[in-house]
Design an enzyme around this catalytic site. Sequence first.
Site, PDB file in Angstrom:
ATOM      1  N   ALA A  86      42.443  29.243  30.851  1.00  0.00           N
ATOM      2  CA  ALA A  86      42.532  28.080  31.734  1.00  0.00           C
ATOM      3  C   ALA A  86      41.700  26.930  31.181  1.00  0.00           C
ATOM      4  CB  ALA A  86      42.078  28.447  33.142  1.00  0.00           C
ATOM      5  N   GLY A 104      38.913  36.496  30.321  1.00  0.00           N
ATOM      6  CA  GLY A 104      39.915  36.007  29.381  1.00  0.00           C
ATOM      7  C   GLY A 104      40.876  35.019  30.020  1.00  0.00           C
ATOM      8  N   ASP A 105      41.173  35.222  31.298  1.00  0.00           N
ATOM      9  CA  ASP A 105      42.054  34.291  32.017  1.00  0.00           C
ATOM     10  C   ASP A 105      41.352  32.958  32.249  1.00  0.00           C
ATOM     11  OD1 ASP A 105      43.990  36.329  32.196  1.00  0.00           O
ATOM     12  OD2 ASP A 105      43.088  37.092  34.035  1.00  0.00           O
ATOM     13  N   ALA A 106      40.064  33.014  32.612  1.00  0.00           N
ATOM     14  CA  ALA A 106      39.300  31.777  32.774  1.00  0.00           C
ATOM     15  C   ALA A 106      39.196  31.038  31.441  1.00  0.00           C
ATOM     16  CB  ALA A 106      37.910  32.098  33.324  1.00  0.00           C
ATOM     17  N   ASN A 166      45.219  34.391  38.086  1.00  0.00           N
ATOM     18  CA  ASN A 166      43.861  34.011  37.710  1.00  0.00           C
ATOM     19  C   ASN A 166      43.837  32.703  36.931  1.00  0.00           C
ATOM     20  OD1 ASN A 166      43.060  36.433  38.855  1.00  0.00           O
ATOM     21  ND2 ASN A 166      42.820  37.481  36.898  1.00  0.00           N
TER      22      ASN A 166
END
Length: 286
Positions: free
Chosen positions: A236, A231-233, A43
């Site tokens: 990033a 949370g992954d976005a 992700n």
Amino acid sequence: MPRVLCVGHVNWDVSLRLDHLPEPDGESAVRDTTQGGGGSAANVAVGLAGLDCAATLAGSVGDDEHGLLARRDLDRAGVDLAGLRTVAGETTTKYLLVDDAGEVSVLGAAGVNEALGPDDIDPALVAAADRVHLTAHRPDTLRRVAEVATEAGVPVSVDPGRRLADRDFSDVLALADTLFVNAVEARALDGPEVPVVVTKRGTEGATVTAPDDSYDHAGFDLPSVDSTGAGDAFAAGFLAARLRGDGAADALAVANACGALAAETEGPKTALSWEAVEAVLAGERA
């Protein structure tokens, strides 16, 4: 274009949209079912690719149909799969239970998402990166990557996720310059101090604590339909902003914008872009 090596889980996600998350001995109605590639490392890599970074992924998938489909999704998103191993076995499947408010619970089925061992790490991939980002995975594998990165002078960030309280990541954290945690994980911290700690608070925004100062950002009031992968976005966005030269406070705003964009989209992966992020920052999406 900055290059980031993302190391960690690559999964196949089955999302079940429910009227509500079930209580013990309760029952919920399934409104919709979707499937697609997921996993924190995957992700983040997809998010970085959308934010003009060259993202390389190191992890493992099975030699089954889900592994093939996950690889295809990542390739189409522009992720470099030089470090992604295909091994005998089943790709790890996660069942994501998502209610009408966008809250998520996760069920995990066994698979090969931790087949990437310390001896499988290619030092050349690590040394070629401008940053290494480590997500939930075997501590021995993450330690090996962090050691190689440190020797090569490549900065390391870590987002250990839900397993922070269950596994010993102290050797990894000792080599990291940035740590991502949520509020629950922050309370479980017990180990080496990391210079920069970014605490995610969901719809309540986030905080970054650095050696020279700390910054808060209240987040953005966008509709939330699915917090999977938000949370992954967020990670990033923070990393991409720092790599383009933003300070910690501005990077935190970018990260919150990316998390909000992910939460208003169904599924674990979000097609991020600087155009969409700038619209949120300018208040055009409020």
